[in-house]
Design a protein around this motif. Structure first.
Motif, mmCIF file in Angstrom:
data_model
loop_
_atom_site.group_PDB
_atom_site.id
_atom_site.type_symbol
_atom_site.label_atom_id
_atom_site.label_comp_id
_atom_site.label_asym_id
_atom_site.label_seq_id
_atom_site.Cartn_x
_atom_site.Cartn_y
_atom_site.Cartn_z
ATOM 1 N N LEU A 150 28.711 -124.816 -35.576
ATOM 2 C CA LEU A 150 28.263 -125.367 -34.295
ATOM 3 C C LEU A 150 28.338 -126.894 -34.307
ATOM 4 O O LEU A 150 27.787 -127.546 -35.191
ATOM 5 N N PRO A 182 26.974 -129.601 -31.992
ATOM 6 C CA PRO A 182 26.068 -129.731 -30.844
ATOM 7 C C PRO A 182 26.603 -130.676 -29.773
ATOM 8 O O PRO A 182 27.274 -131.665 -30.076
ATOM 9 N N THR A 199 24.841 -125.399 -26.491
ATOM 10 C CA THR A 199 24.284 -125.589 -27.832
ATOM 11 C C THR A 199 23.001 -124.766 -27.986
ATOM 12 O O THR A 199 22.823 -124.056 -28.985
ATOM 13 N N ARG A 218 32.127 -126.987 -28.905
ATOM 14 C CA ARG A 218 30.925 -126.557 -29.607
ATOM 15 C C ARG A 218 31.252 -125.865 -30.925
ATOM 16 O O ARG A 218 30.361 -125.525 -31.678
#
Length: 169
Positions: A16, A18, A117, A156
């Motif tokens: 991930l 953000p 996110t 992302r």
């Protein structure tokens, strides 16, 4: 003319990336059959031709019965509903982000990256179904969705694992 459906996945929470934090934005769990969930999902999806934007009460009830593990999360901005994310834990430690989007009045304000996110973090935190841990989070988008949706997913950290062309859609 058809549409292109793109399937994306993330196989580790460390993947991930953000989005820019938005102060006052958070997710709030909501009952799936609530009028608020139905209204928000209908408003988010109307511009993109989502089937959920025109479901009847009976169809919502049937959906809830068919998908008892589905979770609905409202995207809240300083206490005001700004969008929705629906997550569905699946066998083997997968979580599908079934629905994600912002209400029309919040689109184009730079909020989508942080909202996604939050949805991805919640997906990774979801109790796994028939597995010890969540091992994969996935979703799909198509060429009828918002033009910046695919780019947001890629930024992302989600990656494309399959595309398909759907004729007549």
């Amino acid at each position: 003319m058809g549409k292109i459906v793109t399937y994306l996945e993330m196989t580790g929470r460390e993947e991930l990336t953000p989005g820019r934090a938005v102060p006052g934005m958070e997710l709030r769990r909501e009952e799936g059959l609530s009028a608020l969930v139905r209204s928000v999902q209908a408003r988010v999806g109307a511009a993109y031709g989502w089937r959920s934007s025109s479901r009847t009460d009976q169809q919502w009830t049937e959906l809830a019965r068919a998908h008892p593990h589905r979770q609905y999360w409202l995207v809240e901005l300083s206490g005001t509903t700004a969008g929705i994310a629906a997550l569905e834990p699946q066998a083997g430690g997968e979580v599908e982000i079934v629905t994600f989007g912002l209400l029309p009045e919040y689109v184009g304000q730079g909020l989508g990256g942080h909202a996604l996110t939050l949805a991805l973090r919640q997906a990774w935190a979801t109790e796994p179904f028939e597995a010890e841990s969540v091992r994969r989070v996935w979703l799909h988008t198509d060429s009828n969705d918002h033009p910046t949706a695919l780019g947001n997913y890629l930024r992302r950290g989600l990656r494309v694992h399959r595309t398909e062309s759907v004729e007549g859609a």
